[in-house]
Design a protein around this motif. Structure first.
Motif, PDB file in Angstrom:
ATOM      1  N   LEU A 197       0.498  -7.708  -5.047  1.00 34.09           N
ATOM      2  CA  LEU A 197       1.605  -7.343  -4.163  1.00 34.09           C
ATOM      3  C   LEU A 197       1.332  -6.032  -3.422  1.00 34.09           C
ATOM      4  O   LEU A 197       1.613  -5.913  -2.219  1.00 34.09           O
ATOM      5  CB  LEU A 197       2.888  -7.217  -4.983  1.00 34.09           C
ATOM      6  N   GLU A 198       0.786  -5.052  -4.122  1.00 38.02           N
ATOM      7  CA  GLU A 198       0.486  -3.773  -3.470  1.00 38.02           C
ATOM      8  C   GLU A 198      -0.566  -3.950  -2.382  1.00 38.02           C
ATOM      9  O   GLU A 198      -0.476  -3.353  -1.303  1.00 38.02           O
ATOM     10  CB  GLU A 198       0.018  -2.750  -4.506  1.00 38.02           C
ATOM     11  N   LEU A 199      -1.571  -4.765  -2.659  1.00 39.75           N
ATOM     12  CA  LEU A 199      -2.605  -5.021  -1.654  1.00 39.75           C
ATOM     13  C   LEU A 199      -2.004  -5.761  -0.460  1.00 39.75           C
ATOM     14  O   LEU A 199      -2.340  -5.474   0.700  1.00 39.75           O
ATOM     15  CB  LEU A 199      -3.742  -5.834  -2.277  1.00 39.75           C
ATOM     16  N   ALA A 200      -1.096  -6.691  -0.722  1.00 36.46           N
ATOM     17  CA  ALA A 200      -0.432  -7.418   0.365  1.00 36.46           C
ATOM     18  C   ALA A 200       0.372  -6.464   1.243  1.00 36.46           C
ATOM     19  O   ALA A 200       0.374  -6.581   2.479  1.00 36.46           O
ATOM     20  CB  ALA A 200       0.470  -8.503  -0.218  1.00 36.46           C
ATOM     21  N   ARG A 201       1.059  -5.523   0.623  1.00 35.81           N
ATOM     22  CA  ARG A 201       1.846  -4.555   1.402  1.00 35.81           C
ATOM     23  C   ARG A 201       0.946  -3.723   2.309  1.00 35.81           C
ATOM     24  O   ARG A 201       1.299  -3.425   3.453  1.00 35.81           O
ATOM     25  CB  ARG A 201       2.640  -3.659   0.453  1.00 35.81           C
ATOM     26  N   LYS A 202      -0.226  -3.360   1.807  1.00 34.71           N
ATOM     27  CA  LYS A 202      -1.152  -2.567   2.619  1.00 34.71           C
ATOM     28  C   LYS A 202      -1.684  -3.382   3.795  1.00 34.71           C
ATOM     29  O   LYS A 202      -1.801  -2.879   4.920  1.00 34.71           O
ATOM     30  CB  LYS A 202      -2.300  -2.046   1.746  1.00 34.71           C
ATOM     31  N   ILE A 203      -2.019  -4.647   3.557  1.00 34.71           N
ATOM     32  CA  ILE A 203      -2.518  -5.489   4.650  1.00 34.71           C
ATOM     33  C   ILE A 203      -1.416  -5.738   5.668  1.00 34.71           C
ATOM     34  O   ILE A 203      -1.642  -5.671   6.883  1.00 34.71           O
ATOM     35  CB  ILE A 203      -3.072  -6.816   4.091  1.00 34.71           C
ATOM     36  N   LYS A 204      -0.212  -6.017   5.187  1.00 35.61           N
ATOM     37  CA  LYS A 204       0.910  -6.265   6.098  1.00 35.61           C
ATOM     38  C   LYS A 204       1.188  -5.045   6.976  1.00 35.61           C
ATOM     39  O   LYS A 204       1.480  -5.174   8.175  1.00 35.61           O
ATOM     40  CB  LYS A 204       2.158  -6.637   5.300  1.00 35.61           C
ATOM     41  N   ALA A 205       1.079  -3.847   6.384  1.00 39.39           N
ATOM     42  CA  ALA A 205       1.332  -2.618   7.149  1.00 39.39           C
ATOM     43  C   ALA A 205       0.193  -2.315   8.114  1.00 39.39           C
ATOM     44  O   ALA A 205       0.426  -1.878   9.250  1.00 39.39           O
ATOM     45  CB  ALA A 205       1.530  -1.448   6.188  1.00 39.39           C
TER      46      ALA A 205
END
Length: 494
Positions: A197-205
């Motif tokens: 989830l944290e990695l997804a948030r970074k990619i999304k941002a």
């Protein structure tokens, strides 16, 4: 209380959400191995958690011989599963509710290639619908690992991309550590969900346009259009088959639909050795694709022919060729002129689609005899049996501890009998107890996963690092195997 119609109408209006999940298992074979830890977290589309996560250990049935590596990697101890685990049927009853919420996008790290298959087999073993949670009520799937690979290949800015032995690494722990995400407890299912989830948030941002595009691929429309062989256009496709050195990205040309699976398309990697398409016979080409590719023989990249089968219903990461930016072309060492030449050659080979259909249509299927638990893909479940399964579970929910059920499918009759040993062992007859004991013993001496062989392998692993803290799990695992051997009278016979 609202009527059934009202509840259904409300359910189908539920806002879209993600369900992020991860599993730890006894091995890599979804038809045989079992989930020993499950963790999942629902989020909204902005990746904000909705409710509390589900995190549970799962009891291990005696008929399964786990791999030593699985306990060594996860550091889960057999005693933990005995003391804290829930029965498998209880897990999948929960997951039936968790994953079936309307407008859910089911997502994980390599879930489509790995975890989703464990969920399917688990649902099936426990007489629950194996596929409905993936596509009914507006549900669909994405594989976040494929999104990560697409990001690394096409829009890498904003993240750090770790390199191991000169090759990009997509291991979740490596990516987390490189991007300042806590990675202290890798291979714990809940920790892996948090890292994902944290990695997804970074990619999304960092790459919102790519993220939004990848999200559209959860539905089949875009992929179906891009993978249509009739378009005669090269596209970009992400697959581990192309290798991490290329960020798992290749320019491919859709050639033809699979002769037996209507939702799959055969594509050729336009940067691979396509000369082999024209200089080898059908038998030689089949050997290259199926036998040599699965052997230990080392094939140099420039000699390899990459032909892939892309499943439209598995949310493949595909994009138009013009998505490549000049910096992508340089960084990935892509030769656009070679791609154009190879595409023309393939398109001019009018007999190639028929040749490939013949090769893939003639490929021998696995006809090894299977126990019922492993036979999910042998046939579809009839409407009558689906109703019987639903009625069986409804009776359990209504408080009846066990109920007679009748199935047309012999697989389901076997599963039903063995499910009784898990749900109401106190109601087994003497004959049923004896039958189950014999079944377990037969499974423990299988040639493909043998209890005694696993004990010997565990001994060897213990000799490599005797007395270290890391061997504690292996020592307990060996004791667990010995208890099984004693309980079910399993001895080495050679």
């Amino acid at each position: 209380m609202p009527s059934t119609t009202m509840r259904k109408a409300y359910s189908t209006r539920r806002k879209p959400s993600f369900y992020w999940y991860d599993t730890e298992t006894t091995g890599l074979r979804s038809s045989y191995d079992r989930i020993i830890q499950f963790a999942g977290q629902r989020t909204d589309l902005n990746l904000k958690p909705l409710g509390e996560p589900l995190n549970t250990y799962v009891q291990l049935p005696p008929e399964i011989v786990p791999t030593a590596e699985s306990f060594q990697i996860t550091k889960i101890r057999p005693q933990t599963l005995i003391e804290q685990g829930i029965p498998e049927y209880e897990l999948f009853s929960k997951l039936r509710q968790e994953l079936s919420g309307a407008n859910t996008c089911i997502i994980g790290y390599n879930n489509i290639s790995f975890d989703d298959n464990f969920i399917r087999f688990g649902m099936y073993r426990n007489l629950l619908p194996p596929y409905e949670h993936e596509h009914k009520r507006g549900n669909n799937r994405l594989d976040f690992l494929s999104i990560v690979r697409l990001t690394g290949a096409l829009r890498p800015d904003g993240l750090e991309w770790p390199v191991v032995d000169g090759v990009p690494s997509f291991a979740l722990g490596n990516l987390a550590a490189a991007n300042d995400i806590a990675a202290d407890n890798a291979h714990d299912a809940l920790a892996d969900v948090h890292m994902t989830l944290e990695l997804a948030r970074k990619i999304k941002a960092a790459q919102p346009k790519l993220w939004n595009y990848a999200y559209t691929l959860r539905k089949q429309g875009t992929a179906k259009e891009l993978l249509d062989p009739e378009t005669r256009q090269a596209i970009l496709h992400v697959s581990p088959k192309y290798g991490n050195a290329r960020y798992s990205l290749a320019p491919v040309l859709p050639i033809t639909r699979h002769p037996e699976m209507f939702n799959r398309v055969i594509v050729v990697d336009l940067e691979s050795n396509i000369d082999l398409l024209f200089t080898t016979s059908s038998d030689e080409l089949a050997s290259l694709l199926f036998e040599r590719a699965n052997s230990d023989e080392k094939i140099e990249p420039e000699e390899r022919l990459n032909i892939n089968v892309v499943a439209i219903n598995q949310s493949p990461m595909v994009a138009v060729l013009k998505t490549l930016l000049p910096e992508n072309v340089k960084r990935l060492n892509i030769d656009l002129n070679r791609i154009e030449r190879n595409m023309r050659r393939v398109l001019e080979a009018t007999e190639l689609p028929r040749k490939l259909r013949a090769i893939f249509g003639a490929r021998e299927q696995d006809m090894q005899p299977k126990i019922a638990e492993e036979a999910l893909y042998d046939d579809f479940i009839s409407d009558n049996d689906r109703i019987a399964c639903a009625n069986f579970w409804q009776e359990l929910k209504n408080g009846r501890s066990w109920t007679s059920a009748h199935f047309e499918d012999p697989r389901l009759r076997e599963l039903y009998a063995r499910l009784k040993t898990k749900i109401v062992p106190e109601k087994l007859t003497k004959t049923e107890v004896q039958d189950y004991h014999q079944f377990v013993r037969q499974q423990l001496v299988r040639t493909d996963r043998n209890l005694i062989d696993m004990q010997e392998k565990t001994k060897e692993l213990l000799k490599q690092e005797p007395g270290t803290e890391e061997t504690a799990e292996l020592e307990e695992f060996y004791d667990y195997l010995q208890q099984l051997a004693t309980q079910y009278d399993v001895e080495r016979t050679d």
